[in-house]
Write a protein that holds these residues in place. Structure first.
Motif, short mmCIF file in Angstrom:
data_model
loop_
_atom_site.label_atom_id
_atom_site.label_comp_id
_atom_site.label_asym_id
_atom_site.label_seq_id
_atom_site.Cartn_x
_atom_site.Cartn_y
_atom_site.Cartn_z
N THR A 155 0.83 -1.21 0.00
CA THR A 155 0.00 0.00 0.00
C THR A 155 0.86 1.25 0.00
OG1 THR A 155 -0.16 0.05 2.41
CG2 THR A 155 -1.93 -1.08 1.23
N SER A 156 0.32 2.30 -0.58
CA SER A 156 1.06 3.57 -0.63
C SER A 156 0.41 4.63 0.25
CB SER A 156 1.11 4.07 -2.08
OG SER A 156 -0.19 4.33 -2.56
N THR A 157 -0.66 4.26 0.93
CA THR A 157 -1.38 5.23 1.76
C THR A 157 -0.96 5.10 3.22
OG1 THR A 157 -3.17 3.64 2.04
CG2 THR A 157 -3.38 5.20 0.21
N THR A 158 -1.33 6.10 4.02
CA THR A 158 -0.98 6.07 5.43
C THR A 158 -1.95 5.21 6.23
OG1 THR A 158 -2.29 8.06 5.82
CG2 THR A 158 0.08 8.35 5.38
N HIS A 159 -3.16 5.00 5.70
CA HIS A 159 -4.19 4.22 6.37
C HIS A 159 -4.64 3.10 5.43
CE1 HIS A 159 -4.23 8.07 8.39
NE2 HIS A 159 -4.94 7.56 9.37
N PHE A 160 -5.08 1.99 5.99
CA PHE A 160 -5.57 0.91 5.15
C PHE A 160 -6.67 0.16 5.87
CE2 PHE A 160 -1.88 -0.61 7.44
CZ PHE A 160 -2.33 -1.79 8.02
N LEU A 161 -7.47 -0.53 5.10
CA LEU A 161 -8.56 -1.35 5.61
C LEU A 161 -8.32 -2.77 5.12
CD1 LEU A 161 -11.43 -1.63 6.89
CD2 LEU A 161 -12.34 -1.03 4.64
N LEU A 179 -8.48 11.90 10.54
CA LEU A 179 -7.71 11.12 9.56
C LEU A 179 -6.21 11.26 9.74
CD1 LEU A 179 -9.85 11.79 6.35
CD2 LEU A 179 -9.80 9.72 7.76
N ASP A 180 -5.75 12.43 10.20
CA ASP A 180 -4.32 12.67 10.36
C ASP A 180 -3.79 12.31 11.74
OD1 ASP A 180 -4.25 13.60 7.77
OD2 ASP A 180 -4.36 15.72 8.33
N SER A 181 -4.68 11.91 12.63
CA SER A 181 -4.29 11.63 14.01
C SER A 181 -3.54 10.31 14.15
CB SER A 181 -5.54 11.60 14.89
OG SER A 181 -5.21 11.18 16.19
N ASN A 182 -2.51 10.31 14.99
CA ASN A 182 -1.79 9.08 15.31
C ASN A 182 -2.39 8.37 16.51
OD1 ASN A 182 0.11 9.29 13.26
ND2 ASN A 182 1.42 10.63 14.50
N SER A 183 -3.38 8.98 17.14
CA SER A 183 -3.98 8.37 18.34
C SER A 183 -5.47 8.12 18.18
CB SER A 183 -3.72 9.27 19.55
OG SER A 183 -4.32 10.54 19.34
N THR A 184 -5.95 8.08 16.96
CA THR A 184 -7.36 7.83 16.70
C THR A 184 -7.52 6.56 15.88
OG1 THR A 184 -7.82 10.20 16.70
CG2 THR A 184 -9.46 8.78 15.66
N ALA A 185 -8.46 5.73 16.27
CA ALA A 185 -8.78 4.53 15.49
C ALA A 185 -10.19 4.69 14.93
CB ALA A 185 -8.71 3.29 16.37
N ILE A 220 -7.83 -5.77 20.80
CA ILE A 220 -8.06 -4.67 21.73
C ILE A 220 -6.69 -4.16 22.18
CG2 ILE A 220 -9.05 -4.01 23.94
CD1 ILE A 220 -11.08 -6.31 23.52
N MET A 221 -6.51 -2.87 22.06
CA MET A 221 -5.22 -2.28 22.42
C MET A 221 -5.48 -0.87 22.93
SD MET A 221 -2.12 -1.66 19.79
CE MET A 221 -1.55 0.01 19.66
N ARG A 222 -4.90 -0.51 24.04
CA ARG A 222 -5.03 0.85 24.54
C ARG A 222 -4.19 1.76 23.67
NH1 ARG A 222 -3.22 -0.59 30.03
NH2 ARG A 222 -1.68 0.98 29.56
N LEU A 223 -4.78 2.88 23.25
CA LEU A 223 -4.02 3.85 22.47
C LEU A 223 -2.84 4.32 23.30
CD1 LEU A 223 -6.87 5.85 20.75
CD2 LEU A 223 -5.39 4.12 19.76
N GLY A 224 -1.72 4.46 22.67
CA GLY A 224 -0.52 4.90 23.37
C GLY A 224 0.37 3.74 23.78
N ASP A 225 -0.18 2.50 23.78
CA ASP A 225 0.63 1.32 24.08
C ASP A 225 1.43 0.95 22.84
OD1 ASP A 225 -0.62 1.31 26.47
OD2 ASP A 225 -1.62 -0.61 26.24
N GLY A 226 2.73 0.98 22.92
CA GLY A 226 3.63 0.54 21.86
C GLY A 226 3.07 0.76 20.55
#
Length: 160
Positions: free
Chosen positions: A57-63, A88-94, A154-160
């Protein structure tokens, strides 16, 4: 790298047929098909296929979707991309796209080829929320595979 990547496992003996079919599709440049040839086994390498597609993939996000995992009929990539840029640009949003599985006992005995199974699955797929609730109550579909939570992490945001 492409915007839409499909990973396909193919036996070498079927390669000529698969290649002819893929060539006949006239896919646009934004679509890439990644082919993996298994090494003499009958195993289906889901994790390897997924990882090959992700790397391409060449995008920053994928499904990621599997053949037996379907988003809702009303899922729209355009709507997903219309989310605010700060999401969309957030590193801490799912962003979670709800998906469901059809009961494989309703599908597999009634089809032999992938395309047949895909068409049958589409016909059996709930058309709206009311249909989905009925499908879930009647156990024709579920939010996870019968033998576990393969697509639930399930993963807490901010964990590794």
């Amino acid at each position: 790298p492409s915007h839409l990547v499909f990973a396909l496992q193919c036996n070498r003996k079927d390669w000529n047929i698969v290649q002819a079919k893929l060539n006949s599709l006239n896919l646009p440049d934004r679509v890439m098909i990644v082919i993996m040839f298994p090494h003499g086994t009958l195993h289906f390498y889901v994790n390897k296929l997924r990882n090959l597609a992700i790397r391409a993939t060449s995008t920053t996000h994928f499904l990621t979707l599997d053949m037996d995992m379907w988003p809702s009929r009303t899922f729209s990539l355009a709507e997903l991309m219309a989310l605010p840029r700060e999401i969309l640009d957030s590193n801490s949003t799912a962003v979670i796209v709800p998906a469901m599985f059809l009961n494989s006992n309703l599908v597999l005995p009634r089809c032999e080829k992938v395309l047949e199974c895909a068409i049958l699955s589409e016909e059996l797929f709930p058309a709206n929320k009311t249909d989905l609730l009925t499908c879930l109550q009647e156990r024709r579909c579920s939010t996870m595979k019968a033998k576990g939570m393969q697509h639930v992490m399930i993963m807490r945001l901010g964990d590794g």
